[in-house]
Design a protein around this motif. Structure first.
Motif, PDB file in Angstrom:
ATOM      1  N   ALA A  39       0.803  -1.220   0.000  1.00  0.00           N
ATOM      2  CA  ALA A  39       0.000   0.000   0.000  1.00  0.00           C
ATOM      3  C   ALA A  39       0.832   1.265   0.000  1.00  0.00           C
ATOM      4  O   ALA A  39       0.308   2.354   0.046  1.00  0.00           O
ATOM      5  CB  ALA A  39      -0.930   0.007   1.210  1.00  0.00           C
TER       6      ALA A  39
ATOM      7  N   LEU B  84       0.475   3.430  -5.422  1.00  0.00           N
ATOM      8  CA  LEU B  84      -0.774   3.297  -6.157  1.00  0.00           C
ATOM      9  C   LEU B  84      -0.459   2.623  -7.477  1.00  0.00           C
ATOM     10  O   LEU B  84       0.548   2.920  -8.110  1.00  0.00           O
ATOM     11  CB  LEU B  84      -1.363   4.689  -6.429  1.00  0.00           C
ATOM     12  CG  LEU B  84      -1.750   5.494  -5.186  1.00  0.00           C
ATOM     13  CD1 LEU B  84      -2.158   6.889  -5.612  1.00  0.00           C
ATOM     14  CD2 LEU B  84      -2.876   4.811  -4.435  1.00  0.00           C
TER      15      LEU B  84
ATOM     16  N   GLN C 126      -1.735   7.066   4.886  1.00  0.00           N
ATOM     17  CA  GLN C 126      -1.988   6.870   3.457  1.00  0.00           C
ATOM     18  C   GLN C 126      -2.249   5.397   3.144  1.00  0.00           C
ATOM     19  O   GLN C 126      -3.125   5.070   2.339  1.00  0.00           O
ATOM     20  CB  GLN C 126      -0.798   7.371   2.642  1.00  0.00           C
ATOM     21  CG  GLN C 126      -0.659   8.881   2.639  1.00  0.00           C
ATOM     22  CD  GLN C 126       0.503   9.341   1.778  1.00  0.00           C
ATOM     23  OE1 GLN C 126       0.854   8.687   0.807  1.00  0.00           O
ATOM     24  NE2 GLN C 126       1.089  10.467   2.133  1.00  0.00           N
TER      25      GLN C 126
ATOM     26  N   ASN D 106      -5.730   4.562   4.356  1.00  0.00           N
ATOM     27  CA  ASN D 106      -6.741   5.142   3.464  1.00  0.00           C
ATOM     28  C   ASN D 106      -6.913   4.309   2.206  1.00  0.00           C
ATOM     29  O   ASN D 106      -8.032   4.062   1.761  1.00  0.00           O
ATOM     30  CB  ASN D 106      -6.339   6.576   3.090  1.00  0.00           C
ATOM     31  CG  ASN D 106      -6.881   7.607   4.080  1.00  0.00           C
ATOM     32  OD1 ASN D 106      -8.067   7.609   4.395  1.00  0.00           O
ATOM     33  ND2 ASN D 106      -6.012   8.466   4.575  1.00  0.00           N
ATOM     34  N   LYS D 107      -5.810   3.857   1.642  1.00  0.00           N
ATOM     35  CA  LYS D 107      -5.879   3.077   0.408  1.00  0.00           C
ATOM     36  C   LYS D 107      -6.510   1.706   0.651  1.00  0.00           C
ATOM     37  O   LYS D 107      -7.355   1.247  -0.104  1.00  0.00           O
ATOM     38  CB  LYS D 107      -4.490   2.898  -0.200  1.00  0.00           C
ATOM     39  CG  LYS D 107      -4.513   2.073  -1.485  1.00  0.00           C
ATOM     40  CD  LYS D 107      -3.133   1.865  -2.040  1.00  0.00           C
ATOM     41  CE  LYS D 107      -3.212   1.103  -3.373  1.00  0.00           C
ATOM     42  NZ  LYS D 107      -3.771  -0.235  -3.228  1.00  0.00           N
ATOM     43  N   CYS D 108      -6.086   1.048   1.733  1.00  0.00           N
ATOM     44  CA  CYS D 108      -6.544  -0.319   1.985  1.00  0.00           C
ATOM     45  C   CYS D 108      -7.997  -0.388   2.455  1.00  0.00           C
ATOM     46  O   CYS D 108      -8.628  -1.445   2.358  1.00  0.00           O
ATOM     47  CB  CYS D 108      -5.638  -0.991   3.019  1.00  0.00           C
ATOM     48  SG  CYS D 108      -3.976  -1.332   2.419  1.00  0.00           S
ATOM     49  N   THR D 109      -8.502   0.710   3.006  1.00  0.00           N
ATOM     50  CA  THR D 109      -9.885   0.696   3.511  1.00  0.00           C
ATOM     51  C   THR D 109     -10.848   1.412   2.566  1.00  0.00           C
ATOM     52  O   THR D 109     -11.992   1.653   2.922  1.00  0.00           O
ATOM     53  CB  THR D 109      -9.953   1.370   4.896  1.00  0.00           C
ATOM     54  OG1 THR D 109      -9.500   2.726   4.786  1.00  0.00           O
ATOM     55  CG2 THR D 109      -9.083   0.636   5.906  1.00  0.00           C
ATOM     56  N   ARG D 110     -10.396   1.726   1.375  1.00  0.00           N
ATOM     57  CA  ARG D 110     -11.191   2.503   0.434  1.00  0.00           C
ATOM     58  C   ARG D 110     -12.550   1.867   0.130  1.00  0.00           C
ATOM     59  O   ARG D 110     -13.544   2.545  -0.066  1.00  0.00           O
ATOM     60  CB  ARG D 110     -10.396   2.693  -0.858  1.00  0.00           C
ATOM     61  CG  ARG D 110     -10.973   3.715  -1.802  1.00  0.00           C
ATOM     62  CD  ARG D 110     -10.022   3.952  -2.957  1.00  0.00           C
ATOM     63  NE  ARG D 110      -8.754   4.496  -2.483  1.00  0.00           N
ATOM     64  CZ  ARG D 110      -7.630   4.477  -3.199  1.00  0.00           C
ATOM     65  NH1 ARG D 110      -7.611   3.913  -4.378  1.00  0.00           N
ATOM     66  NH2 ARG D 110      -6.539   5.018  -2.714  1.00  0.00           N
ATOM     67  N   LYS D 111     -12.598   0.538   0.096  1.00  0.00           N
ATOM     68  CA  LYS D 111     -13.838  -0.157  -0.260  1.00  0.00           C
ATOM     69  C   LYS D 111     -14.523  -0.813   0.941  1.00  0.00           C
ATOM     70  O   LYS D 111     -15.474  -1.571   0.776  1.00  0.00           O
ATOM     71  CB  LYS D 111     -13.535  -1.225  -1.318  1.00  0.00           C
ATOM     72  CG  LYS D 111     -13.012  -0.651  -2.622  1.00  0.00           C
ATOM     73  CD  LYS D 111     -12.769  -1.752  -3.650  1.00  0.00           C
ATOM     74  CE  LYS D 111     -12.251  -1.188  -4.956  1.00  0.00           C
ATOM     75  NZ  LYS D 111     -12.003  -2.255  -5.965  1.00  0.00           N
TER      76      LYS D 111
ATOM     77  N   ALA E 103     -18.264   1.555   1.490  1.00  0.00           N
ATOM     78  CA  ALA E 103     -18.483   2.388   0.301  1.00  0.00           C
ATOM     79  C   ALA E 103     -19.669   3.340   0.451  1.00  0.00           C
ATOM     80  O   ALA E 103     -19.634   4.458  -0.031  1.00  0.00           O
ATOM     81  CB  ALA E 103     -18.678   1.494  -0.921  1.00  0.00           C
TER      82      ALA E 103
ATOM     83  N   CYS F 214      -5.340  -4.229   7.894  1.00  0.00           N
ATOM     84  CA  CYS F 214      -6.575  -4.006   7.139  1.00  0.00           C
ATOM     85  C   CYS F 214      -7.135  -5.315   6.597  1.00  0.00           C
ATOM     86  O   CYS F 214      -8.356  -5.549   6.613  1.00  0.00           O
ATOM     87  CB  CYS F 214      -6.314  -3.036   5.992  1.00  0.00           C
ATOM     88  SG  CYS F 214      -5.758  -1.401   6.534  1.00  0.00           S
TER      89      CYS F 214
ATOM     90  N   LYS G  61     -19.644  -4.204   5.356  1.00  0.00           N
ATOM     91  CA  LYS G  61     -18.850  -3.134   5.965  1.00  0.00           C
ATOM     92  C   LYS G  61     -17.954  -3.706   7.057  1.00  0.00           C
ATOM     93  O   LYS G  61     -18.206  -4.788   7.596  1.00  0.00           O
ATOM     94  CB  LYS G  61     -19.754  -2.050   6.539  1.00  0.00           C
ATOM     95  CG  LYS G  61     -20.611  -2.505   7.719  1.00  0.00           C
ATOM     96  CD  LYS G  61     -21.395  -1.329   8.301  1.00  0.00           C
ATOM     97  CE  LYS G  61     -22.198  -1.776   9.536  1.00  0.00           C
ATOM     98  NZ  LYS G  61     -22.905  -0.642  10.163  1.00  0.00           N
TER      99      LYS G  61
END
Length: 301
Positions: free
Chosen positions: A5, A8, A211, A214-219, A222, A249, A265
Motif C-alpha cells: 500500500a 498506487l 496513506q 486510506n488506500k486499503c480501507t477505500r472499499k 463504500a 486491514c 462493511k
C-alpha cells in the motif's frame, strides 16, 4: 507484496521484450508525500533523465569532471517497501526493469551461476536505459571475510564485480540492490564506484501509515460512515512496517467476513480484533542494528 500500500497501481504500459526476454515495465508509482526513501533517491539525481547517457546527462556530469553514479543499496527492516521502491523508481524514470532474486542465481551445474550473472548484464545493456534490481543481494554477495563460503559463491561475486566495473563499461544501466542484512555484504561491492549510495528504508512514518490505511480501507464502507478512526489506527500502528499495516486491514476485513458472510462493511471492533493479533517484527534492537551500519558512513571534518 512487500508493503504494497505504499504505492498506487496504474494500468501497465506493457512489457518491453528483447530477444525472448521479458523486461518488466512496472506499473507502480510513488505516492510522493510521506514516501521518503523514493524521494531521497529521486532528489539525489540517481533516477530520471540525469541517470543515463543522454546528451544533456553527459554535459551535467562531464562539466565538473565526474562520472554518473552506478548503483544504490536499499537496506532496512523486512516489509518496508525496498522492492516496491525500486519498481516505483523504474516507473517514474520510464526505463526497463530487470528484477533478480539473489538465491535464484545459483545453479548446480559448474559455471552456470556465473553465466547467469553475465546474461543479466547483457540483457540490461541491450535494453538500456535500464535498472537491474537485485533483491536479497546478500545471498550472492556475502562477506568473504565473515566465514566459510562455497567456491560457487566466490565465483558469482567475482563475476558481479567484474560486470559492474570491469573492462566493458556499464552505460545506461544502474544497479539497485536490496537487503535486510547490509553488514553481511562483501565490502568490495559497497566501495565507491559500485553500490556506493546507501539508503535506509525504515518503517513508515505517521503520514505514510495513514496513506496506507486510506488506500486499503477505500472499499470497506463504500456507502456508509465508518465506525473506525483511521487517524487513531495510524497512531496505534507506530513502529509497524508497511506490510504489517496492510495486514491489519486485511485481518479486519477477514474478521468482518467471519462475523457475517454477507458483511458489506468493516467496523471498529473488527480492527480491534485485528490489532490484538498483529505481532511487530521490527524491534528496537533491529533499528539499532541499522543505525550502527549507517554510522559507518561519513568522515569527520
Amino acid at each position: 507484496a512487500e508493503a504494497a500500500a505504499h504505492a498506487l497501481h496504474r494500468q501497465p504500459h506493457g512489457l518491453a521484450c528483447h530477444r525472448g526476454v521479458a523486461l518488466h515495465a512496472p506499473d507502480v508509482v510513488l505516492l510522493g508525500h510521506g514516501f521518503q526513501p523514493g524521494d531521497e533517491i529521486l532528489h539525489a539525481g540517481l533516477f530520471g533523465n540525469r541517470l543515463f547517457d543522454a546528451p544533456e546527462t553527459t554535459v551535467i556530469y562531464t562539466r565538473p569532471g565526474v562520472s554518473a553514479p552506478k548503483g544504490v543499496l536499499l537496506y532496512g527492516p523486512p516489509g518496508c517497501s525496498k522492492t516496491l521502491t525500486a519498481k516505483a523508481l523504474a516507473t517514474e524514470s520510464g526505463v526497463n526493469f530487470l528484477a533478480v532474486k539473489g538465491p535464484e542465481i545459483f545453479n548446480k551445474y559448474v559455471g552456470e551461476s556465473e553465466k547467469a550473472i553475465r546474461e543479466i548484464f547483457r540483457k540490461a545493456r541491450a535494453a538500456a536505459p535500464s535498472i537491474i534490481f537485485f533483491d536479497e543481494i546478500d545471498a550472492i554477495a556475502s562477506n568473504r571475510d565473515g566465514g566459510p563460503s562455497t567456491s560457487a559463491e566466490g565465483h558469482v561475486l567475482t563475476s558481479l564485480l567484474n560486470e559492474i566495473d570491469g573492462v566493458e563499461e556499464l552505460k545506461g544501466v544502474v544497479i539497485v540492490a536490496a537487503t535486510n542484512k547490509p553488514d553481511e555484504i562483501d565490502a568490495a561491492l559497497l566501495r565507491p564506484g559500485r553500490l556506493d549510495r546507501h539508503i535506509y528504508v525504515g518503517p513508515p512514518d505517521y503520514s505514510a501509515r495513514l496513506q496506507i490505511l486510506n488506500k486499503c480501507t477505500r472499499k470497506f464502507n463504500a456507502s456508509k460512515e465508518p465506525t473506525y478512526n483511521l487517524v487513531d489506527l495510524a497512531h496505534k500502528t507506530e513502529g509497524c512496517s508497511g506490510a504489517e499495516v496492510v495486514l491489519l486491514c486485511q485481518e479486519a476485513g477477514l474478521a468482518a467476513i467471519m462475523d457475517d458472510l454477507d458483511a458489506s462493511k468493516v467496523e471498529a471492533r473488527h480492527f480491534d480484533k485485528a490489532l490484538s493479533g498483529i505481532s511487530k517484527i521490527i524491534t528496537p534492537q533491529m533499528i539499532k542494528y541499522y543505525e550502527d551500519f549507517a554510522s559507518r558512513s561519513g568522515i569527520a571534518a
